[in-house]
Structures are given as C-alpha cells and as structure tokens.
Design a protein around this motif. Structure first.
Motif, PDB file in Angstrom:
ATOM      1  N   SER A 142       0.596  -9.352   2.736  1.00  0.00           N
ATOM      2  CA  SER A 142       1.429  -8.248   3.218  1.00  0.00           C
ATOM      3  C   SER A 142       0.505  -7.064   3.493  1.00  0.00           C
ATOM      4  CB  SER A 142       2.465  -7.912   2.130  1.00  0.00           C
ATOM      5  OG  SER A 142       2.740  -6.538   2.107  1.00  0.00           O
ATOM      6  N   ARG A 178       6.973  -8.212   3.229  1.00  0.00           N
ATOM      7  CA  ARG A 178       8.039  -7.702   2.353  1.00  0.00           C
ATOM      8  C   ARG A 178       9.024  -6.840   3.117  1.00  0.00           C
ATOM      9  NH1 ARG A 178       4.065  -4.786  -1.949  1.00  0.00           N
ATOM     10  NH2 ARG A 178       3.079  -6.613  -2.883  1.00  0.00           N
ATOM     11  N   ARG A 194      12.912  -4.509   2.583  1.00  0.00           N
ATOM     12  CA  ARG A 194      13.581  -3.696   1.561  1.00  0.00           C
ATOM     13  C   ARG A 194      14.365  -4.591   0.613  1.00  0.00           C
ATOM     14  NH1 ARG A 194      17.608  -0.078   3.534  1.00  0.00           N
ATOM     15  NH2 ARG A 194      17.398   1.117   1.635  1.00  0.00           N
ATOM     16  N   LYS A 233      18.777  -5.406  14.752  1.00  0.00           N
ATOM     17  CA  LYS A 233      17.603  -4.791  14.125  1.00  0.00           C
ATOM     18  C   LYS A 233      16.336  -5.074  14.916  1.00  0.00           C
ATOM     19  CE  LYS A 233      15.375  -4.367   9.644  1.00  0.00           C
ATOM     20  NZ  LYS A 233      15.695  -4.168   8.236  1.00  0.00           N
TER      21      LYS A 233
HETATM   22  C1  BTN Z   1      12.988  -3.787   6.024  1.00  0.00           C
HETATM   23  O1  BTN Z   1      13.442  -4.533   5.153  1.00  0.00           O
HETATM   24  O2  BTN Z   1      13.688  -3.403   6.955  1.00  0.00           O
HETATM   25  C2  BTN Z   1      11.559  -3.304   5.958  1.00  0.00           C
HETATM   26  C3  BTN Z   1      10.608  -4.259   6.603  1.00  0.00           C
HETATM   27  C4  BTN Z   1       9.182  -3.782   6.594  1.00  0.00           C
HETATM   28  C5  BTN Z   1       8.221  -4.824   7.112  1.00  0.00           C
HETATM   29  C6  BTN Z   1       6.817  -4.317   7.249  1.00  0.00           C
HETATM   30  S1  BTN Z   1       5.763  -5.434   8.122  1.00  0.00           S
HETATM   31  C7  BTN Z   1       4.362  -4.499   7.685  1.00  0.00           C
HETATM   32  C8  BTN Z   1       4.560  -4.038   6.257  1.00  0.00           C
HETATM   33  N1  BTN Z   1       4.070  -5.036   5.332  1.00  0.00           N
HETATM   34  C9  BTN Z   1       5.056  -5.590   4.615  1.00  0.00           C
HETATM   35  O3  BTN Z   1       4.915  -6.494   3.769  1.00  0.00           O
HETATM   36  N2  BTN Z   1       6.232  -5.050   4.957  1.00  0.00           N
HETATM   37  C10 BTN Z   1       6.067  -4.017   5.962  1.00  0.00           C
END
Ligand code: BTN
Length: 246
Positions: free
Chosen positions: A21, A46, A48, A110
């Motif tokens: 991530s 990851r 939310r 989304k």
């Molecule tokens: C959501 O759930 O809407 C938030 C998503 C966020 C994704 C981004 S991708 C780059 C960064 N690294 C991660 O592991 N998550 C964020």
C-alpha cells in the motif's frame, strides 16, 4: 515508465512498481513533506473502514502524499480539502462532486477515494499521509464493486496519461495548500459547489445501522450538518453515506 518526466515542485517522488500500500509505505518510511509515493499496483490497497481498495495494475493512480506539521483538528478538514482539490483538478474532464467526507463521485458512482493515515509518537501527531486512489483508465471492475464504481475512461470514453493528472493534482494542491492551512480557503463556503447531496436525502451507514437525513452543509471541523427524519439538526462526525441515495 509512467512517472519518468513527471517534474513537480515537490522534492521527492518514490515511484514503485508494486507495493502492499502506498499509504503504508509513506507512513513507515522517512520522507520529506510533500513527498509522493506512487505505485503501478498495490497488493493490499487500503480503503476507509478497513475495506480493500481495488488496485488493478497499470491502469489507475495510487499515490500517497506526506504532510507534516498538521494539527489533529485539521485532519478531517484536510480530507475535505483534498476532495475539493481533486474535484477541481478533474472539473474539465467530468462533472465531479464530493460525497462526504471525501469520496469523489461522477455520474452517481465512485471515481476516487481518499484515505488519510497518521502516525503518532509520544502521543503527538507526527505524520499525516494523504492517500488517493483515482480510477483512470480501468474499464472492467470486479463484480462486487462494478455497480458503484466508475473511471475517467468510462465517463469520457478516452484514455488518460496518468502522470499528467497526477502532476496537475499536485500543482493544484501545492498552490492552494497554504491558503487552506491559514484559513484563507473556506471549505464551508466551497461545499455547496462541490457537494453531491446538499439539501438532498442521504442515508448514513454507521456501525451497521442505516439512518436517513437531509444534508445541510459542513462545519468548521469538517463534520457534516444534517437534518434528521424529525427535522432536527444533527452534526455527523463519522459514518459512510450510502450509494443507495435513499
Ligand atoms: C476509500 O475507501 O474510499 C479510500 C481509498 C483510498 C485508496 C488509496 S490508493 C493509494 C493509497 N494507498 C492505499 O493503500 N490506499 C490509498
């Protein structure tokens, strides 16, 4: 390679091929303010509330920005500010709106998600990382998210150069960042122009319970101001607005 030739004002760009991530990488490595960590794919992207972020290889943007010296009370407003910058950056491509606190939606689906993560040392906020996943050129989503996900490609029918979008987002962020920190940018006033649901019915999902409200705005802390089913005002601090749109 994707990020070759991407020159911003920012000092450090860590362009990774694959990482678990980009947020995890940015939180756990020592990087200067405004350093950007990007990846072609994530093995454990990851989202939310402990959700997974679908991170198809080479099609989208997955990046995390290191922000230092943030006051804890600025974290929720920072989420909203980042959503505003993203919506503003994409405004010529699509009609993009924010679903509180920071989902970026277009055509009711989304398009991007934002996840801020923090690290504390000795009880003090040490570092904040702003992670963004933007669906750019992806056309086929996994079945479980296809009903609620979209991409710039699906909206416009064309492919985009991801590094150009990243560069314009970063430039826009850096240009407005100080005005946000010093309060010259007022998110309360901007909200009506960017919210997908102002004065509309929303369903808020929290701890497995769904409650219906009418959205009325945000406050200075970034909390959502809403009217409950009995017409009484409530301030909402956490939760997810559903894609069922009541
Ligand atoms: C959501 O759930 O809407 C938030 C998503 C966020 C994704 C981004 S991708 C780059 C960064 N690294 C991660 O592991 N998550 C964020």
């Amino acid at each position: 390679k994707l990020y070759e030739g991407f020159r911003g004002k920012h000092s450090t760009i860590v362009a990774l091929e694959t990482v678990d991530s980009t947020n995890a990488y940015a939180v756990s490595n020592d990087l200067p303010p405004f350093a950007v960590v990007t990846a072609e794919s994530q093995t454990a992207g990851r989202g939310r509330s402990g959700r997974k972020w679908h991170s198809a290889e080479g099609l989208n943007l997955y990046f995390s920005i290191v922000l230092n010296d943030i006051e804890p009370q600025k974290l929720l407003p920072m989420n909203i500010f980042a959503g505003y910058i993203l919506a503003d950056t994409l405004k010529d491509i699509a009609d993009v709106k924010i679903k509180w606190p920071n989902d970026i939606i277009a055509e009711g689906k989304k398009l991007a998600g934002i996840l801020m993560e923090t690290s504390f040392s000795g009880g003090k906020l040490e570092k904040a990382v702003l992670g963004i996943g933007l669906n750019v050129n992806i056309e086929d989503f996994p079945e479980d998210i296809a009903w609620m996900a979209t991409s710039l490609k699906k909206i416009s029918g064309r492919n985009f150069i991801r590094e150009e979008i990243l560069a314009s987002f970063m430039n826009n962020l850096e240009e407005k960042y100080d005005d946000f920190i010093t309060g010259r940018i007022n998110l309360i006033n901007l909200w009506p122009f960017y919210s997908a649901f102002l004065d509309k019915k929303i369903s808020l999902h929290k701890d497995g319970v769904k409650t219906e409200y009418t959205e009325r705005g945000i406050d200075a802390f970034g909390c959502l101001l809403a009217e409950n089913a009995y017409g009484r005002p409530e301030t909402i601090v956490t939760g997810d607005i559903g894609y069922d749109f009541c």
